[in-house]
Structure formats: structure tokens, C-alpha cells
Scaffold this motif. Structure first.
Motif, short mmCIF file in Angstrom:
data_model
loop_
_atom_site.label_atom_id
_atom_site.label_comp_id
_atom_site.label_asym_id
_atom_site.label_seq_id
_atom_site.Cartn_x
_atom_site.Cartn_y
_atom_site.Cartn_z
N GLY A 200 -54.33 83.54 -40.58
CA GLY A 200 -54.24 84.59 -41.86
C GLY A 200 -53.16 85.20 -41.72
N ILE A 201 -52.33 85.27 -40.66
CA ILE A 201 -51.10 85.84 -40.83
C ILE A 201 -49.99 84.89 -41.75
CG2 ILE A 201 -48.77 86.25 -39.44
CD1 ILE A 201 -50.51 87.53 -37.20
N GLU A 202 -50.07 83.66 -41.54
CA GLU A 202 -49.43 82.75 -42.47
C GLU A 202 -49.85 82.89 -43.94
OE1 GLU A 202 -50.14 78.87 -41.09
OE2 GLU A 202 -49.03 79.02 -39.07
N ARG A 203 -50.96 83.50 -44.22
CA ARG A 203 -51.26 83.50 -45.47
C ARG A 203 -50.87 84.78 -46.00
NH1 ARG A 203 -56.12 81.35 -43.65
NH2 ARG A 203 -57.33 83.44 -43.21
N LYS A 204 -50.72 85.80 -45.11
CA LYS A 204 -50.08 86.98 -45.33
C LYS A 204 -48.66 86.90 -45.79
CE LYS A 204 -51.42 90.92 -43.46
NZ LYS A 204 -51.62 92.02 -42.51
N VAL A 205 -48.00 86.29 -44.92
CA VAL A 205 -46.50 86.00 -45.03
C VAL A 205 -46.42 85.45 -46.56
CG1 VAL A 205 -44.48 84.78 -44.28
CG2 VAL A 205 -46.01 86.02 -42.62
N ALA A 206 -47.02 84.23 -46.76
CA ALA A 206 -46.86 83.45 -48.03
C ALA A 206 -47.18 84.40 -49.13
CB ALA A 206 -48.01 82.31 -48.00
N ALA A 207 -47.94 85.21 -49.03
CA ALA A 207 -48.56 86.25 -50.19
C ALA A 207 -47.50 87.04 -50.35
CB ALA A 207 -49.73 87.15 -49.89
N VAL A 208 -46.77 87.64 -49.17
CA VAL A 208 -45.55 88.75 -49.53
C VAL A 208 -44.46 87.74 -50.08
CG1 VAL A 208 -43.87 90.20 -48.29
CG2 VAL A 208 -46.21 90.18 -47.52
N GLU A 209 -44.20 86.65 -49.56
CA GLU A 209 -43.16 85.87 -50.25
C GLU A 209 -43.20 85.67 -51.68
OE1 GLU A 209 -41.62 83.61 -46.10
OE2 GLU A 209 -43.12 82.56 -47.61
N ALA A 210 -44.53 85.25 -51.88
CA ALA A 210 -44.87 84.93 -53.42
C ALA A 210 -44.80 86.29 -54.18
CB ALA A 210 -46.34 84.45 -53.54
N ALA A 211 -45.24 87.46 -53.84
CA ALA A 211 -44.91 88.68 -54.61
C ALA A 211 -43.59 89.05 -54.95
CB ALA A 211 -45.72 89.86 -53.71
N LEU A 212 -42.74 88.94 -53.80
CA LEU A 212 -41.21 89.23 -53.88
C LEU A 212 -40.73 88.48 -54.91
CD1 LEU A 212 -40.43 89.84 -50.06
CD2 LEU A 212 -40.67 91.69 -51.92
N ALA A 213 -40.98 87.02 -54.89
CA ALA A 213 -40.31 86.06 -55.78
C ALA A 213 -40.98 86.57 -57.30
CB ALA A 213 -41.00 84.83 -55.43
N CYS A 214 -42.14 86.80 -57.35
CA CYS A 214 -42.95 86.90 -58.60
C CYS A 214 -42.14 88.09 -59.58
CB CYS A 214 -44.24 87.37 -58.46
SG CYS A 214 -45.00 87.60 -60.11
N HIS A 215 -41.56 89.20 -58.58
CA HIS A 215 -41.01 90.28 -59.02
C HIS A 215 -39.85 90.66 -58.81
CE1 HIS A 215 -45.12 91.55 -59.87
NE2 HIS A 215 -45.64 91.31 -58.65
N ARG A 216 -39.03 89.53 -58.28
CA ARG A 216 -37.60 89.50 -58.16
C ARG A 216 -36.77 90.04 -59.35
NH1 ARG A 216 -36.77 84.57 -56.41
NH2 ARG A 216 -37.13 85.32 -53.91
N GLY A 217 -35.74 90.86 -59.28
CA GLY A 217 -35.10 91.17 -60.49
C GLY A 217 -35.37 92.67 -60.90
N ALA A 218 -36.90 92.97 -60.56
CA ALA A 218 -37.42 94.25 -60.89
C ALA A 218 -37.75 95.38 -59.71
CB ALA A 218 -38.62 94.13 -61.85
N LEU A 219 -37.13 95.24 -58.73
CA LEU A 219 -37.38 95.89 -57.54
C LEU A 219 -36.27 96.99 -57.10
CD1 LEU A 219 -39.40 93.20 -55.41
CD2 LEU A 219 -40.14 95.12 -57.18
N ASP A 220 -35.33 96.86 -57.92
CA ASP A 220 -34.18 98.06 -57.60
C ASP A 220 -34.52 99.67 -57.62
OD1 ASP A 220 -32.36 95.97 -57.27
OD2 ASP A 220 -31.85 95.93 -59.33
N ASP A 221 -35.65 99.74 -58.53
CA ASP A 221 -36.26 101.43 -58.72
C ASP A 221 -37.40 101.32 -57.90
OD1 ASP A 221 -37.49 103.46 -59.57
OD2 ASP A 221 -37.38 102.91 -61.48
#
Length: 344
Positions: A200-221
Motif C-alpha cells: 500500500g505504501i508503494e501505491r501511495k508513493v506511485a500515486a504521489v509521483e504520478a501526481a507531481l508528474a501530471c502537474h509539473r510546471g504548474a506548482l510554483d503558486d
């Protein structure tokens, strides 16, 4: 009132942050003068003395009071829960809200013990946020409106606000927020939450990584971090913290997820959470790292990771005691006790 009925554009949120009132230096000076006359050695009550000064600074009065403390729990659901990041299904969020209403949760017992008011805010539970691994959690109108909804927690003449939350999968949301604000690997911010196993922790890590990749470039604000990666309960807690500042109401923040709400405001303006104490350090491993980044020292360390405002409520008992001690203790002259300058 639904979260979007009072939608504020982000520009108005930023204006509220810029225009936050500061501490009341005169009230702090009055507290210090009285403390010097109380029947105790100077500094002998340690952090209790600091807490009284903090209360006075942000309530704007001396002596400060904690006569109408309130615990506010915000409950929301998350699209990312479908990724298997929690040990429980999203339906448990509603079941726990019902349990709060029935008086059967841990927070109910703590509030009864310390005579704390309790309100539970259903933040559109039947409408989970978007799955952050593939889309934004909220649009701007929904996010700003949910912050406005959270501002209602300060109504009713309260003099201390404790904020907490309930939301299956929201430690994943918090981990994503901290990773976006403070960098580092997703694994640095992910923990067991409700008790997920190693897979489950592996799935959480993968989800966070995917979220950061999905929104990369829009997270300065920071507000974009909130709307893209956050939950409705996180947005509502941020709104409650902001409204409390404008209402001269000190705040006690609960654990890992509640701290993520405070971190959004801190990223906008470091002084935005000066009116906040942090009730405890969660057993969620990322919490200590987050508090270090915020420069905050929690009041309690009890190995708790339940959420639902429990750590903040326990800390409220300490804060309430500090205020009562300061206001109720006799001075040296009242008690007929020789003070430190009386000789002998």
C-alpha cells in the motif's frame, strides 16, 4: 450553504493574506507585567507562560481567555482513493462523520473531557475531488469557494479554534502537497496513514509521483498546489485558519493533513500562521519534517496518528489551563507572599 456558493477568486484570497492583522504588542506587555507579579519564580511554568503571551497577542486582550473553544472537523473524499492508497474504502469517511454525530468517536470523548465545542463540516462528501494522478483535484472556483466555506468555522464568538479532518486517502493528498512545496522524493513524505501495508505504501508513493508528474510546471503558486493536489477538507482548513486570523482567534492545528493546510498559507506568506500552535507531532513520519520546514514546535508527542482533531483538542486542554493559571493565580501582594525583590 454549499462550498461554491461564496466562491472567492484567488486574487481575493491573496488580498486576505496580505491584509492579515498582526499581533497586539500591548496585550503581550500587559501579560508579561502580570506574570512578573504572580506567586511563582519567573519562567517556572515554561511553555505555559509562552502560550499565554501567544493567546494575548492574537486575541488582542489581556488577560486572554479560553471560554468558548471549538474543534472544527472538516470531512472530504478524494478521487485518488481509487488507486488503493488507503486501508479503508471512501465510504468510511461518511460512516465516521455519522459516528461523530452520534458521539462515538475519540474526538467526542476528548471534547467532553476538556469542555470543548465540536462542529463537523461535511465538505461535499458525495462529490470526491478529481484523481490527482491524472487531473486537478478542483477548479479555481471550487477551491476558493471551499476556502470560503471553511471560514464559517470561526462563527459564533469562539475564542480558540482547533482544526482537524476526516478523509480516506488524505495522507496521500498531504504527502503530495508537501512534496510539491518542499521538494524531495515522494517517498520522503509518504507514510502508513491509516495503516496500509508495504504494498500500500508503494501505491501511495506511485500515486504521489504520478501526481507531481501530471502537474509539473504548474506548482510554483501555493494556491495552485492546493487546487491541483489538495482536498476539499484541506482547502476548508486553510480558509478557517485565514478567517481566524482576521477574527483575532488563535488556532491549534492538528496533525499531518491539517499541517498541509497551514503549509499552503505559510508558502504564501511565512507570517500567515504566526497565530497557530501545532497540537502534536503525528506518528506519520513526514510530519516532523513538515514542522521543521515551518519552524514550529508541537505541544505534544504521544505517537498519535488518528486525525479527527484529536491532537489539537488534547493540546487545547493545555492552552486552556495556561490561560486559567495566568488569570487566576494570586500576585505576591494579593497572597501576602514575599516577592523576589523583598529582601531576605
Amino acid at each position: 450553504m454549499t462550498p461554491t456558493d461564496s466562491a472567492l477568486p484567488f486574487d481575493d484570497i491573496r488580498k486576505l493574506v496580505r491584509e492579515m492583522p498582526g499581533p497586539d504588542a500591548d496585550a503581550v506587555a500587559t501579560v508579561r507585567a502580570r506574570d512578573a507579579e504572580l506567586t511563582k519564580p519567573s519562567g517556572s511554568l515554561g511553555r505555559l507562560e509562552d502560550l499565554v503571551e501567544w493567546l494575548a497577542a492574537w486575541q488582542g486582550k489581556a488577560p486572554p481567555t479560553v471560554d468558548r473553544p471549538q474543534v472544527a472537523i472538516f470531512a472530504g473524499n478524494h478521487g485518488v482513493a481509487a488507486r488503493g492508497v488507503s486501508a479503508f474504502p471512501s465510504s468510511v469517511t461518511r460512516q465516521m462523520v455519522d459516528n461523530f454525530a452520534a458521539g462515538g468517536a475519540a474526538i467526542n470523548q476528548i471534547c467532553l473531557t476538556h469542555d470543548l465545542g465540536l462542529k463537523v463540516f461535511d465538505v461535499a462528501l458525495e462529490v470526491p475531488t478529481g484523481d490527482i494522478t491524472v487531473e486537478a483535484a478542483m477548479d479555481e472556483v471550487t477551491c476558493a469557494g471551499t476556502m470560503a466555506f471553511g471560514m464559517e468555522a470561526t462563527a459564533g464568538g469562539i475564542d480558540l479554534l482547533c482544526i482537524g479532518e476526516m478523509g480516506i486517502a488524505n495522507t496521500t493528498i498531504a504527502a503530495a502537497i508537501f512534496a510539491a512545496l518542499y521538494d524531495g522524493a515522494a517517498a520522503d513524505w509518504v507514510g502508513p496513514g491509516t495503516g496500509v501495508d508495504p504494498s500500500g505504501i508503494e501505491r501511495k508513493v506511485a500515486a504521489v509521483e504520478a501526481a507531481l508528474a501530471c502537474h509539473r510546471g504548474a506548482l510554483d503558486d501555493p494556491l495552485e498546489v492546493l487546487r491541483r493536489l489538495g482536498g476539499r477538507e484541506v482547502a476548508a482548513m486553510a480558509g478557517a485558519i485565514l478567517a481566524a486570523r482576521h477574527g483575532h482567534i488563535p488556532v491549534i492545528v492538528d496533525g499531518y493533513v491539517a499541517t498541509a493546510a497551514a503549509a499552503i498559507l505559510h508558502a504564501m506568506e511565512p507570517g500567515a500562521i504566526d497565530h497557530c500552535q501545532f497540537g502534536h507531532i503525528s506518528a506519520e513520519p513526514g510530519h516532523v519534517r513538515a514542522l521543521d520546514r515551518l519552524g514550529k514546535r508541537p505541544l505534544l508527542d504521544l505517537g498519535m496518528r488518528l486525525g479527527e482533531g484529536t491532537g489539537a483538542a488534547l493540546a487545547a486542554g493545555i492552552v486552556r489551563s495556561a490561560a486559567r493559571v495566568h488569570a487566576g493565580m494570586a500576585t505576591f501582594s494579593q497572597a501576602g507572599v514575599a516577592g523576589k525583590d523583598s529582601g531576605g
